[in-house]
Design a protein around this motif. Structure first.
Motif, short mmCIF file in Angstrom:
data_model
loop_
_atom_site.label_atom_id
_atom_site.label_comp_id
_atom_site.label_asym_id
_atom_site.label_seq_id
_atom_site.Cartn_x
_atom_site.Cartn_y
_atom_site.Cartn_z
N PRO A 65 0.81 -1.23 0.00
CA PRO A 65 0.00 0.00 0.00
C PRO A 65 0.84 1.28 0.00
O PRO A 65 0.37 2.32 -0.45
N ASN A 66 2.08 1.20 0.49
CA ASN A 66 2.92 2.40 0.55
C ASN A 66 3.18 2.99 -0.84
O ASN A 66 3.43 4.20 -0.97
N THR A 67 3.13 2.15 -1.87
CA THR A 67 3.39 2.64 -3.23
C THR A 67 2.16 3.33 -3.83
O THR A 67 2.24 3.88 -4.93
N GLN A 68 1.03 3.27 -3.12
CA GLN A 68 -0.22 3.81 -3.65
C GLN A 68 -0.62 5.13 -2.99
O GLN A 68 -1.71 5.64 -3.26
N PHE A 69 0.24 5.67 -2.13
CA PHE A 69 -0.14 6.87 -1.38
C PHE A 69 -0.46 8.05 -2.30
O PHE A 69 -1.49 8.71 -2.15
N ARG A 70 0.42 8.35 -3.24
CA ARG A 70 0.21 9.52 -4.08
C ARG A 70 -1.05 9.35 -4.94
O ARG A 70 -1.79 10.31 -5.16
N LYS A 71 -1.30 8.14 -5.40
CA LYS A 71 -2.49 7.88 -6.21
C LYS A 71 -3.76 8.21 -5.43
O LYS A 71 -4.76 8.64 -6.00
N HIS A 72 -3.73 8.02 -4.11
CA HIS A 72 -4.89 8.27 -3.27
C HIS A 72 -4.85 9.66 -2.62
O HIS A 72 -5.60 9.93 -1.68
N GLY A 73 -3.98 10.53 -3.14
CA GLY A 73 -3.96 11.91 -2.65
C GLY A 73 -3.34 12.08 -1.29
O GLY A 73 -3.62 13.05 -0.58
N ILE A 74 -2.46 11.13 -0.88
CA ILE A 74 -1.80 11.23 0.42
C ILE A 74 -0.42 11.85 0.21
O ILE A 74 0.47 11.23 -0.36
N TRP A 75 -0.26 13.08 0.66
CA TRP A 75 1.01 13.78 0.48
C TRP A 75 2.00 13.38 1.58
O TRP A 75 1.64 12.79 2.59
N ARG A 76 3.26 13.71 1.36
CA ARG A 76 4.35 13.21 2.19
C ARG A 76 4.15 13.50 3.68
O ARG A 76 4.42 12.67 4.53
N ASN A 77 3.63 14.70 3.98
CA ASN A 77 3.49 15.05 5.40
C ASN A 77 2.38 14.25 6.09
O ASN A 77 2.29 14.26 7.32
N ARG A 78 1.55 13.53 5.32
CA ARG A 78 0.48 12.76 5.92
C ARG A 78 0.73 11.25 5.85
O ARG A 78 -0.05 10.46 6.38
N GLU A 79 1.82 10.86 5.21
CA GLU A 79 2.11 9.44 5.07
C GLU A 79 2.31 8.74 6.42
O GLU A 79 1.81 7.61 6.60
N PRO A 80 3.00 9.35 7.41
CA PRO A 80 3.19 8.63 8.68
C PRO A 80 1.88 8.24 9.36
O PRO A 80 1.78 7.15 9.94
N GLY A 81 0.88 9.11 9.30
CA GLY A 81 -0.41 8.79 9.92
C GLY A 81 -1.06 7.59 9.28
O GLY A 81 -1.59 6.70 9.97
N PHE A 82 -1.03 7.52 7.96
CA PHE A 82 -1.64 6.39 7.26
C PHE A 82 -0.84 5.11 7.51
O PHE A 82 -1.43 4.03 7.65
N ARG A 83 0.48 5.22 7.55
CA ARG A 83 1.28 4.02 7.84
C ARG A 83 0.95 3.49 9.23
O ARG A 83 0.82 2.27 9.43
N ALA A 84 0.84 4.40 10.20
CA ALA A 84 0.52 3.97 11.56
C ALA A 84 -0.84 3.29 11.62
O ALA A 84 -1.01 2.26 12.28
N ALA A 85 -1.82 3.85 10.92
CA ALA A 85 -3.17 3.27 10.94
C ALA A 85 -3.17 1.90 10.26
O ALA A 85 -3.83 0.96 10.73
N LEU A 86 -2.43 1.76 9.15
CA LEU A 86 -2.38 0.48 8.45
C LEU A 86 -1.70 -0.59 9.31
O LEU A 86 -2.08 -1.76 9.26
N ASN A 87 -0.72 -0.19 10.07
CA ASN A 87 -0.05 -1.15 10.96
C ASN A 87 -0.93 -1.55 12.13
O ASN A 87 -0.76 -2.64 12.70
N ARG A 88 -1.86 -0.69 12.47
CA ARG A 88 -2.69 -0.90 13.66
C ARG A 88 -4.02 -1.59 13.35
O ARG A 88 -4.55 -2.34 14.17
#
Length: 348
Positions: free
Chosen positions: A277-300
């Protein structure tokens, strides 16, 4: 026949041109985009006032609505020769059996010469558009359809609003604004109006978009969603409390959180199927400063839990609209409970 009186279907963007030819006696405005419907309605009203329609009578179709009264009002002639706007709002998009018969009758007899009939409806589904009442109305009225503006159409709509104000917007600025306001056209219009006031040299830049969003109350809704994604339960509760004290709209908070959880569901499904899923962040409109939050949620959160939270959000939306019973004291407690669920905190 006057060109303005020929029945036709027009897009809101083309309505001004149609009105320049003259006002038709009957308009039917419908669609899911409330902002576009109301703007089209305001445009017709303004043009009507210019042409002497000084009186306005308004009705809302509810349970037990008297359609005979409407039929009479559309045919009545003013004793004082005052031109009248007759507005009928039908939020549900369906008139019911009695209303369907009344609309067929109304379509068969043109309104009195001094009456402008404006019907304003919510979305009308494809089945209803094939009904006898809709086709009868369509045969005599100017149909103004206001379709949903989303996905790929939203950036062009935003750019068009800027062009209408004589401004040029950088492509990236339009993309960033579209990302923040997707799913809420009213919020988009409000942000655009603010940006138009602040623009220098007739240009909308990414930096200007970022600054106005950061300063707006609506961005706090995203702060709440971001805190939930990061798993910061205490911060999420504090932000929600602040929003409540500031009289923020719960519907906007729900919308912001729903939007992020929907993306989480898509990303977790990619992970579930063996993808990254990390390779799909930009496609889903997730910019760099918001990537850590999504990674944390995906891990949780598992994919199943993401889907369950999304169902809870859908139910909360119904609760807010009074279409489902509350399970807690009020909608704010419902939102807090869901936010904590995203944080990984289970509340009985």
């Amino acid at each position: 026949m006057d060109p303005a009186r020929i029945p036709l279907r027009v897009h809101p963007a083309s309505l001004q041109g149609q009105l320049e030819k003259g006002i038709a006696p009957f308009y039917f405005l419908f669609g899911p985009e409330i902002l576009l419907v109301e703007e089209a309605l305001d445009l017709i009203r303004r043009k009507a006032r210019e042409q002497g329609y000084g009186d306005r009578e308004s009705h809302t179709v509810e349970r037990g609505f008297n359609w005979d009264l409407l039929h009479g009002a559309s045919q009545s002639i003013s004793l004082f020769m005052e031109k009248k706007i007759l507005e009928v709002r039908m939020p549900g998009g369906r008139p019911g059996d009695q209303g369907a018969r009344a609309l067929v009758d109304i379509a068969g007899i043109p309104p009195s010469p001094d009456t402008l009939l404006l019907m304003v409806s919510g979305p009308v589904d494809k089945r209803s558009q094939g009904s006898k009442w809709f086709q009868a109305v369509e045969s005599v009225a100017v149909m103004v359809e206001c379709p949903e503006v989303g996905g790929d159409r939203l950036p062009e709509w935003i750019a068009g609003r800027f062009r209408a104000q004589g401004l040029t917007a950088d492509r990236e600025a339009v993309r960033r604004l579209a990302h923040y306001v997707e799913g809420n056209l009213l919020a988009a219009a409000q942000q655009i109006n603010q940006l138009c006031l602040l623009a220098e040299d007739g240009r909308i830049t990414v930096d200007l978009v970022e600054s106005i969003i950061a300063d707006s109350a609506r961005f706090s809704n995203f702060n709440f969603a971001d805190a939930c994604l990061a798993g910061s339960a205490g911060r999420a509760v504090r932000i929600l409390g602040s929003l409540r004290m500031g009289q923020a709209e719960p519907i906007l908070i729900l919308w912001a959180l729903t939007r992020e959880v929907r993306v989480l569901c898509q990303l977790s499904a990619i992970r579930e199927s063996g993808g990254n899923p990390n390779t799909q962040f930009r496609k889903h409109g997730i910019w760099r400063n918001r990537e850590p939050g999504f990674r944390a949620a995906l891990n949780r959160l598992s994919a199943d839990r993401c889907r369950r939270i999304l169902r809870r959000l859908a139910r909360a939306d119904l609760q807010l609209k009074g279409q489902a019973p509350l399970e807690r004291r009020d909608i704010w407690e419902e939102i807090e409970s869901i936010g904590l669920d995203v944080c990984g905190v289970r509340i009985p």
